[in-house]
Design a protein around this motif. Structure first.
Motif, mmCIF file in Angstrom:
data_model
loop_
_atom_site.group_PDB
_atom_site.id
_atom_site.type_symbol
_atom_site.label_atom_id
_atom_site.label_comp_id
_atom_site.label_asym_id
_atom_site.label_seq_id
_atom_site.Cartn_x
_atom_site.Cartn_y
_atom_site.Cartn_z
ATOM 1 N N ASN A 162 15.309 16.336 -2.751
ATOM 2 C CA ASN A 162 13.866 16.556 -2.722
ATOM 3 C C ASN A 162 13.156 15.641 -3.710
ATOM 4 N N GLU A 163 13.762 15.463 -4.890
ATOM 5 C CA GLU A 163 13.171 14.581 -5.895
ATOM 6 C C GLU A 163 13.149 13.134 -5.404
ATOM 7 N N ARG A 164 14.243 12.718 -4.754
ATOM 8 C CA ARG A 164 14.299 11.358 -4.216
ATOM 9 C C ARG A 164 13.258 11.163 -3.115
ATOM 10 N N CYS A 165 13.166 12.165 -2.244
ATOM 11 C CA CYS A 165 12.203 12.095 -1.139
ATOM 12 C C CYS A 165 10.774 12.035 -1.670
ATOM 13 N N THR A 166 10.474 12.888 -2.654
ATOM 14 C CA THR A 166 9.136 12.926 -3.253
ATOM 15 C C THR A 166 8.804 11.599 -3.924
ATOM 16 N N PHE A 167 9.799 11.028 -4.630
ATOM 17 C CA PHE A 167 9.581 9.746 -5.304
ATOM 18 C C PHE A 167 9.204 8.661 -4.303
ATOM 19 N N HIS A 168 9.932 8.593 -3.185
ATOM 20 C CA HIS A 168 9.657 7.546 -2.194
ATOM 21 C C HIS A 168 8.301 7.755 -1.528
ATOM 22 N N HIS A 169 7.909 9.010 -1.310
ATOM 23 C CA HIS A 169 6.576 9.269 -0.745
ATOM 24 C C HIS A 169 5.488 8.833 -1.725
ATOM 25 N N GLN A 170 5.706 9.096 -3.029
ATOM 26 C CA GLN A 170 4.730 8.679 -4.034
ATOM 27 C C GLN A 170 4.672 7.163 -4.146
ATOM 28 N N ALA A 171 5.847 6.528 -4.050
ATOM 29 C CA ALA A 171 5.891 5.063 -4.090
ATOM 30 C C ALA A 171 5.209 4.477 -2.861
ATOM 31 N N ARG A 172 5.339 5.170 -1.739
ATOM 32 C CA ARG A 172 4.666 4.719 -0.516
ATOM 33 C C ARG A 172 3.151 4.807 -0.690
ATOM 34 N N GLU A 173 2.661 5.876 -1.318
ATOM 35 C CA GLU A 173 1.226 6.016 -1.573
ATOM 36 C C GLU A 173 0.733 4.909 -2.507
ATOM 37 N N PHE A 174 1.576 4.548 -3.481
ATOM 38 C CA PHE A 174 1.216 3.457 -4.396
ATOM 39 C C PHE A 174 1.085 2.146 -3.625
ATOM 40 N N ALA A 175 2.037 1.879 -2.709
ATOM 41 C CA ALA A 175 1.988 0.654 -1.909
ATOM 42 C C ALA A 175 0.741 0.622 -1.034
ATOM 43 N N THR A 176 0.364 1.773 -0.490
ATOM 44 C CA THR A 176 -0.851 1.861 0.328
ATOM 45 C C THR A 176 -2.085 1.573 -0.509
ATOM 46 N N SER A 177 -2.124 2.175 -1.716
ATOM 47 C CA SER A 177 -3.249 1.951 -2.623
ATOM 48 C C SER A 177 -3.324 0.482 -3.029
ATOM 49 N N LEU A 178 -2.161 -0.107 -3.296
ATOM 50 C CA LEU A 178 -2.117 -1.513 -3.673
ATOM 51 C C LEU A 178 -2.621 -2.402 -2.539
ATOM 52 N N ARG A 179 -2.201 -2.082 -1.300
ATOM 53 C CA ARG A 179 -2.644 -2.864 -0.150
ATOM 54 C C ARG A 179 -4.160 -2.777 0.018
ATOM 55 N N ASN A 180 -4.725 -1.591 -0.199
ATOM 56 C CA ASN A 180 -6.177 -1.427 -0.076
ATOM 57 C C ASN A 180 -6.924 -2.243 -1.129
ATOM 58 N N LEU A 194 -4.733 -13.921 0.716
ATOM 59 C CA LEU A 194 -3.634 -13.125 0.158
ATOM 60 C C LEU A 194 -2.875 -12.411 1.266
ATOM 61 N N ALA A 195 -2.812 -13.047 2.424
ATOM 62 C CA ALA A 195 -2.158 -12.420 3.578
ATOM 63 C C ALA A 195 -0.709 -12.090 3.288
ATOM 64 N N PHE A 196 -0.023 -12.961 2.548
ATOM 65 C CA PHE A 196 1.391 -12.714 2.264
ATOM 66 C C PHE A 196 1.573 -11.493 1.364
ATOM 67 N N VAL A 197 0.594 -11.252 0.482
ATOM 68 C CA VAL A 197 0.675 -10.065 -0.375
ATOM 69 C C VAL A 197 0.438 -8.806 0.446
ATOM 70 N N LEU A 198 -0.495 -8.876 1.384
ATOM 71 C CA LEU A 198 -0.763 -7.739 2.260
ATOM 72 C C LEU A 198 0.459 -7.426 3.119
ATOM 73 N N ASP A 199 1.125 -8.473 3.627
ATOM 74 C CA ASP A 199 2.348 -8.267 4.413
ATOM 75 C C ASP A 199 3.436 -7.621 3.564
ATOM 76 N N THR A 200 3.504 -8.018 2.300
ATOM 77 C CA THR A 200 4.493 -7.441 1.387
ATOM 78 C C THR A 200 4.223 -5.955 1.157
ATOM 79 N N CYS A 201 2.955 -5.609 0.981
ATOM 80 C CA CYS A 201 2.586 -4.200 0.773
ATOM 81 C C CYS A 201 2.930 -3.364 1.997
ATOM 82 N N LYS A 202 2.693 -3.918 3.201
ATOM 83 C CA LYS A 202 3.028 -3.202 4.434
ATOM 84 C C LYS A 202 4.532 -2.988 4.537
#
Length: 244
Positions: A162-180, A194-202
């Motif tokens: 559960n901790e691992r799953c929660t961590f990855h979901h939080q990291a996913r939210e960070f990547a989404t925030s970073l992409r925005n 910065l298209a390459f950075v956006l692709d990296t975030c996705k």
């Protein structure tokens, strides 16, 4: 009279019963036609609500159609392709699961895996489909006669996954925030693309999503050999994802 019909139909539309409404005379079972309803209604706002009700009713009647399940809200209609998940929504890029009521595609975890949910605050276990407590209504998935020591090991195992799953979901939210944030910077005229950075975030978002649901799959899977292989792949994906 028209005012009476208008008031009656407006009430039906507001109460979301217009698709099943009949003539207000108790002895008459005739249903007003769409053309008649449009001719009687005078408010454009009410007409718009009626049009939405027709569309909603049509989608619900078609087994191969469904609404996009993006929790942020999306009014796009998706066509099911017979798989457990479909192509990304053309409007918001969200990928929905067509086989269960979980709000997004959850590969590699199966739909059965996603049915057993646990509240992160009080640890209450419940079924995602019927929302009833998991223990008394889903005995096939819950071993109530397990020894205390086994239960303790299971609890520790659940907490780890559960901790691992929660961590990855939080990291996913960070990547989404970073992409925005990068997306808003990319719109500035003086900034180079910065298209390459956006692709990296996705890519980060997708990787974190797979890693999160891999935890669910590993936790519920009884195939030790397959889980060992998956864990090796997860470890490799996690290493590359962290590096990225």
């Amino acid at each position: 009279s028209q005012p009476c019909w208008s008031e009656y139909l407006t009430t039906c539309i507001e109460q979301n019963t217009v698709l099943k409404c009949t003539c207000p005379i108790s002895e008459c079972c005739a249903r007003p036609t769409a053309a008649f309803i449009r001719s009687v209604l005078s408010s454009e706002e009410v007409v718009a609500k009626y049009e939405k009700a027709i569309l909603r009713g049509y989608v619900e009647c078609c087994s191969n159609l469904t609404w996009c399940t993006n929790p942020q809200g999306c009014d796009q209609i998706l066509c099911k392709d017979g798989l457990g998940y479909g192509e990304a929504c053309s409007k918001c890029s969200w990928i929905s699961c067509f086989s269960c009521s979980f709000p997004e595609a959850h590969y590699p975890a199966s739909c059965n895996h996603m049915s057993h949910m646990t509240c992160a605050k009080c640890n209450h276990g419940f079924c995602w489909h019927c929302l009833k407590p998991w223990r008394p209504t889903h005995k096939d998935y819950y071993n109530c006669s397990a020894m205390v020591s086994k239960a303790a090991r299971q609890e520790k195992r659940f907490q780890d996954y559960n901790e691992r799953c929660t961590f990855h979901h939080q990291a996913r939210e960070f990547a989404t925030s970073l992409r925005n944030r990068v997306s808003s910077i990319n719109k500035m005229p003086e900034i180079r693309t910065l298209a390459f950075v956006l692709d990296t975030c996705k890519a980060l978002e997708q990787a974190r999503k797979v890693l999160a649901y891999s935890c669910v799959y590993s936790y519920y899977s009884q195939d030790t050999e397959r889980v060992d292989t998956l864990e090796e792949q997860i470890e490799s994906l996690e290493l590359h994802t962290n590096t990225l």
